[in-house]
Design a protein around this motif. Structure first.
Motif, mmCIF file in Angstrom:
data_model
loop_
_atom_site.group_PDB
_atom_site.id
_atom_site.type_symbol
_atom_site.label_atom_id
_atom_site.label_comp_id
_atom_site.label_asym_id
_atom_site.label_seq_id
_atom_site.Cartn_x
_atom_site.Cartn_y
_atom_site.Cartn_z
ATOM 1 N N GLY A 1 0.829 -1.202 0.000
ATOM 2 C CA GLY A 1 0.000 0.000 0.000
ATOM 3 C C GLY A 1 0.859 1.247 0.000
ATOM 4 O O GLY A 1 1.854 1.334 0.727
ATOM 5 N N ALA A 2 0.474 2.207 -0.845
ATOM 6 C CA ALA A 2 1.213 3.468 -0.924
ATOM 7 C C ALA A 2 0.273 4.631 -0.637
ATOM 8 O O ALA A 2 0.391 5.709 -1.202
ATOM 9 C CB ALA A 2 1.842 3.616 -2.301
ATOM 10 N N HIS B 1 -1.577 6.868 2.702
ATOM 11 C CA HIS B 1 -0.942 7.647 3.781
ATOM 12 C C HIS B 1 -0.335 6.735 4.830
ATOM 13 O O HIS B 1 0.700 7.052 5.419
ATOM 14 C CB HIS B 1 -1.963 8.625 4.344
ATOM 15 N N ALA B 2 -0.956 5.562 5.046
ATOM 16 C CA ALA B 2 -0.385 4.602 5.993
ATOM 17 C C ALA B 2 0.864 3.970 5.395
ATOM 18 O O ALA B 2 1.914 3.899 6.050
ATOM 19 C CB ALA B 2 -1.423 3.527 6.325
ATOM 20 N N THR C 1 2.315 -1.093 -4.599
ATOM 21 C CA THR C 1 1.068 -0.380 -4.834
ATOM 22 C C THR C 1 0.471 -0.829 -6.161
ATOM 23 O O THR C 1 1.203 -1.255 -7.066
ATOM 24 C CB THR C 1 1.268 1.153 -4.821
ATOM 25 N N ILE C 2 -0.849 -0.726 -6.253
ATOM 26 C CA ILE C 2 -1.514 -1.158 -7.487
ATOM 27 C C ILE C 2 -1.218 -0.169 -8.609
ATOM 28 O O ILE C 2 -1.062 -0.542 -9.754
ATOM 29 C CB ILE C 2 -3.037 -1.299 -7.239
ATOM 30 N N CYS D 1 -10.366 11.637 -0.907
ATOM 31 C CA CYS D 1 -11.559 12.427 -0.602
ATOM 32 C C CYS D 1 -11.146 13.892 -0.488
ATOM 33 O O CYS D 1 -10.471 14.417 -1.347
ATOM 34 C CB CYS D 1 -12.202 11.872 0.661
ATOM 35 N N VAL E 1 -0.544 -7.344 -4.832
ATOM 36 C CA VAL E 1 -0.215 -8.501 -3.986
ATOM 37 C C VAL E 1 -1.467 -9.359 -3.842
ATOM 38 O O VAL E 1 -2.520 -8.869 -3.446
ATOM 39 C CB VAL E 1 0.289 -8.018 -2.607
ATOM 40 N N GLY F 1 -5.946 0.095 2.509
ATOM 41 C CA GLY F 1 -7.000 1.112 2.385
ATOM 42 C C GLY F 1 -8.354 0.541 2.008
ATOM 43 O O GLY F 1 -8.824 -0.434 2.589
ATOM 44 N N SER G 1 -8.316 -4.880 -5.188
ATOM 45 C CA SER G 1 -7.483 -6.045 -4.894
ATOM 46 C C SER G 1 -8.446 -7.184 -4.578
ATOM 47 O O SER G 1 -9.110 -7.163 -3.556
ATOM 48 C CB SER G 1 -6.596 -5.709 -3.692
ATOM 49 N N THR H 1 -17.453 4.010 2.490
ATOM 50 C CA THR H 1 -17.213 5.452 2.634
ATOM 51 C C THR H 1 -17.562 6.125 1.301
ATOM 52 O O THR H 1 -17.594 5.464 0.272
ATOM 53 C CB THR H 1 -15.762 5.741 3.083
ATOM 54 N N CYS I 1 -19.268 11.986 8.801
ATOM 55 C CA CYS I 1 -19.202 12.593 7.473
ATOM 56 C C CYS I 1 -20.389 12.075 6.661
ATOM 57 O O CYS I 1 -20.231 11.364 5.682
ATOM 58 C CB CYS I 1 -17.873 12.185 6.844
ATOM 59 N N GLN J 1 -6.735 2.310 6.878
ATOM 60 C CA GLN J 1 -8.157 2.018 6.674
ATOM 61 C C GLN J 1 -8.472 0.524 6.803
ATOM 62 O O GLN J 1 -9.576 0.151 7.161
ATOM 63 C CB GLN J 1 -8.561 2.521 5.277
ATOM 64 N N GLY K 1 -9.707 8.341 7.297
ATOM 65 C CA GLY K 1 -8.936 9.583 7.444
ATOM 66 C C GLY K 1 -7.459 9.379 7.159
ATOM 67 O O GLY K 1 -6.880 8.346 7.482
#
Ligand SMILES: Cc1cc2nc3c(=O)[nH]c(=O)nc-3n(C[C@H](O)[C@H](O)[C@H](O)COP(=O)(O)OP(=O)(O)OC[C@H]3O[C@@H](n4cnc5c(N)ncnc54)[C@H](O)[C@@H]3O)c2cc1C
Length: 618
Positions: free
Chosen positions: A13-14, A16-17, A36-37, A47, A125, A156, A180, A199, A276, A369, A375
């Motif tokens: 994953g690329a 924010h985490a 990352t994909i 968002c 992956v 995410g 994925s 979301t 939200c 996520q 967030g």
């Protein structure tokens, strides 16, 4: 050169985490790969391109002090920064930034590409490779195997992601990107439980088609408080956002079209973030309210796209168009992207230790996520912690555990592990018990030792912060010792400044406690030093609020005492006579490491805790 496919840490994953996890691991010297994909969308803001706000800005500042990237990056690549709640209490003051979505992403990729020990790989992956109970690598959709001593999953909204607009539903991790599809099966096969959340995001409109004369322009600050203490900028970019409102007509149209809303038709069955809500949800829940706020926020200096904050919806395109026409200033707005929702698999975080390592599969970490949060800030904070702890595990070091009394990061992780929420989790000030202690302004004082223990922040910066901390402590001590006597000169000065005269000798800290007296005002009575604003601010806060801060300190001591009462690793809760079944379920599920942790598990009562302590003492 042929790629060496053996890594210490692989981050999947690329977002924010993933970015924070990969940077932390590589900066701690681990040979790291980040998968990352789609490599062009590193650090994508799916968002609202905004960072900070209540609770979230605390997380950003804390991650910055500990050695993460999100804070200083937002300071550099933003369109506007504001301080919120300036007139409220000190604990409520926070920074909110409008990030430049394009430059944030492009420049984060540049940082990652230029970080030593870090490889970026565009591959999906599909499978974890697990040897007995430990993860030892992964297999990609192209059938390539990569070995890793530790893996951080930060996927995410992509696991079996399904995008929904009206009655159209299709496979995607977010709009325009593949989902994925296989990794979920691999997680399930390894005993990881998965659930689904949802979301959604609002439409984006073309700036050239908006009538701003019907809206209120809102600007940020030219010289704002930055997230990072080390940001050195004289003047910040300060582009406006605009405020408008829905009308009775909007609500009428929304009510009429609700039958097409996927949350009404049942096409969306999963829970979305309550904080939200979509416009459809607002109209369903508050049918009488007609003037919902709508903020128009620029996405980037490189684009005409405006984010229509407040109009989140996954209604069909014709319904989105029709609602848009009823909003002041948006009557002729052209939609560039329609709002949509995405449903995805996540792994409830009670399956994790506070280090974010899986309880089921060793050396496998989860962040962002995928843990059921929502967030960028929440994701970045978890990613940083997971990256650090994956690296520390390989260096045979104890994990970094942050508790609820030390940081919002601690509140976030502790809540995730112990409390099941019926919707994606977002950090909020109301979730923190020790709000006066966990302020944004004092993150560097709270987390200095942890930053040193982690070892990413340079010695030069740590030394500077230690010096500041010492100075603050010494000056507070001095002010508590310094006596000011009520002679004529002193009282004349006080009266001239609009303060009550003295009737008896007082200490300098007592004078500073008076409403309206600042540290600089003390120069007429006891001499002060020309400290930087940062030091003066901390002295004022610590002295003016010391009664309340001390009260919280006493509560924190009690909390720490319970945290220090450890529960043996394989403790058998069946041996505790009288323990309720609900408590047993929770305790067996979470396997808390301390009595304090046990007390926060849903269903565990004070009586259960007393029985537990008695049995452990035996
Ligand atoms: C439509 C939408 C609306 C949102 N609305 C809000 C909101 O209102 N408020 C809010 O706070 N947040 C919202 N968010 C959430 C916010 O975008 C996320 O919380 C945040 O981006 C999560 O960061 P992350 O790093 O966990 O994952 P993401 O940013 O989603 O990144 C996931 C990364 O994992 C990679 N990946 C996934 N699976 C694989 C795999 N198998 N192999 C290789 N790479 C993989 C992806 O390519 C991507 O790089 C929304 C997100 C979306 C999509």
């Amino acid at each position: 050169m042929v790629r060496n496919k053996n890594f210490d840490v692989i981050v999947v994953g690329a977002g924010h985490a993933g970015c924070e996890a990969a940077l932390a691991s590589a900066r701690l010297g681990m040979k790291t790969a980040m998968f990352t994909i789609y490599l062009d969308n590193v650090a994508m803001m799916s968002c609202n391109p905004a960072i900070g706000g209540p609770g979230k800005s605390h997380l950003v500042t804390e991650v910055d002090v500990l050695g993460g990237e999100i804070g200083r990056h937002t300071d550099k690549y933003n369109l506007q920064l504001k301080t919120l709640n300036e007139t409220k209490g000190i604990a409520a003051r926070v920074t909110r930034g409008q990030a430049d979505k394009y430059w944030y992403r492009v420049k984060m990729k540049e940082i990652l590409e230029n970080t030593d020990n870090l490889d970026l790989i565009q591959e999906t992956v599909d499978e974890l490779i697990v040897d007995g109970k430990s993860v030892i690598g992964l297999r990609s959709s192209m059938g390539i195997e990569y070995s890793a001593k530790a893996v951080v999953l930060a996927t995410g909204t992509f696991l079996k992601g399904r995008v929904v607009v009206g009655d159209v539903k299709y496979e995607a991790g977010r709009q325009g990107e593949m989902s994925s599809e296989k990794l979920s099966e691999s997680l399930l096969e390894n005993g990881i439980e998965l659930e689904r959340y949802q979301t959604a995001t609002p439409p984006r409109v073309d700036k050239r088609t908006v009538d701003f004369s019907k809206m209120q322009e809102l600007k940020g600050l030219d010289t704002p408080k930055y997230f990072s203490m080390f940001t050195d900028k004289n003047r910040n970019k300060n582009l406006p956002t605009w405020l408008t409102f829905t009308t009775p007509n909007t609500v009428e149209v929304a009510k009429e079209l609700l039958k097409y809303s996927p949350i009404v038709t049942g096409i969306i069955e999963t829970h979305g973030p309550r904080h939200c809500p979509s416009l459809d949800r607002k109209v369903l829940n508050f049918p009488e309210k007609t003037d919902h706020q709508i903020f128009l926020e620029q996405e980037s200096t490189e684009s005409n796209e405006l984010y229509v904050n407040g109009l989140t919806t996954a209604m069909p395109p014709f319904a989105q168009e029709k609602m848009m026409r009823t909003i002041a200033g948006l009557e002729d707005a052209k939609i560039m992207r329609y709002g949509y929702a995405v449903e995805y698999d996540y792994a409830p975080a009670y399956q994790l230790f506070p280090s974010l390592e899986s309880k089921k599969v060793k050396n496998l970490y989860f962040a962002g996520q995928i843990n059921g949060t929502s967030g960028y800030e929440e994701a970045a904070a978890q990613g940083f912690l997971a990256g650090v702890n994956a690296a520390r595990k390989l260096m045979c070091m104890e994990p970094i555990i942050v508790d609820r009394s030390e940081a919002y990061l601690g509140v976030l992780v502790d809540d995730l592990i112990h409390k099941k929420t019926p919707e994606p989790y977002r950090v909020l000030p109301s979730r923190a018990e020790y709000r006066l202690t966990l302020r944004q302004d004092n993150a560097f004082l709270r987390l200095l030792e942890k930053a040193e223990e982690i070892g990413i922040v340079s010695k030069e910066r740590l030394d500077y912060l230690k010096k500041i901390k010492n100075t603050i402590e010494h000056e507070i001590y001095r002010l508590k010792e310094e006596v000011i006597r009520p002679d004529e000169e002193v009282n004349l000065m006080l009266e001239g400044m609009g303060f009550e005269p003295l009737r008896k000798p007082i200490r300098a800290n007592e004078l500073l406690q008076r409403k309206g007296v600042t540290y600089d005002d003390l120069r007429y009575f006891c001499g002060i030093k020309p400290y930087p604003d940062l030091v003066k601010q901390q002295i004022e806060i610590e002295i003016k609020y010391d009664v309340f801060i001390d009260r919280e300190k006493a509560q924190i001591e009690k909390f720490k005492k319970l945290e220090s009462l450890k529960i043996p690793e394989n403790f058998d809760y069946d041996t505790v006579k009288g323990l309720s079944n609900i408590a047993k379920d929770g305790l067996f599920n979470v396997r808390p490491m301390s009595i304090g942790e046990a007390s926060r598990i849903s269903g565990v009562t004070g009586n259960d805790i007393a029985l537990l302590i008695a049995q452990i003492n035996k």
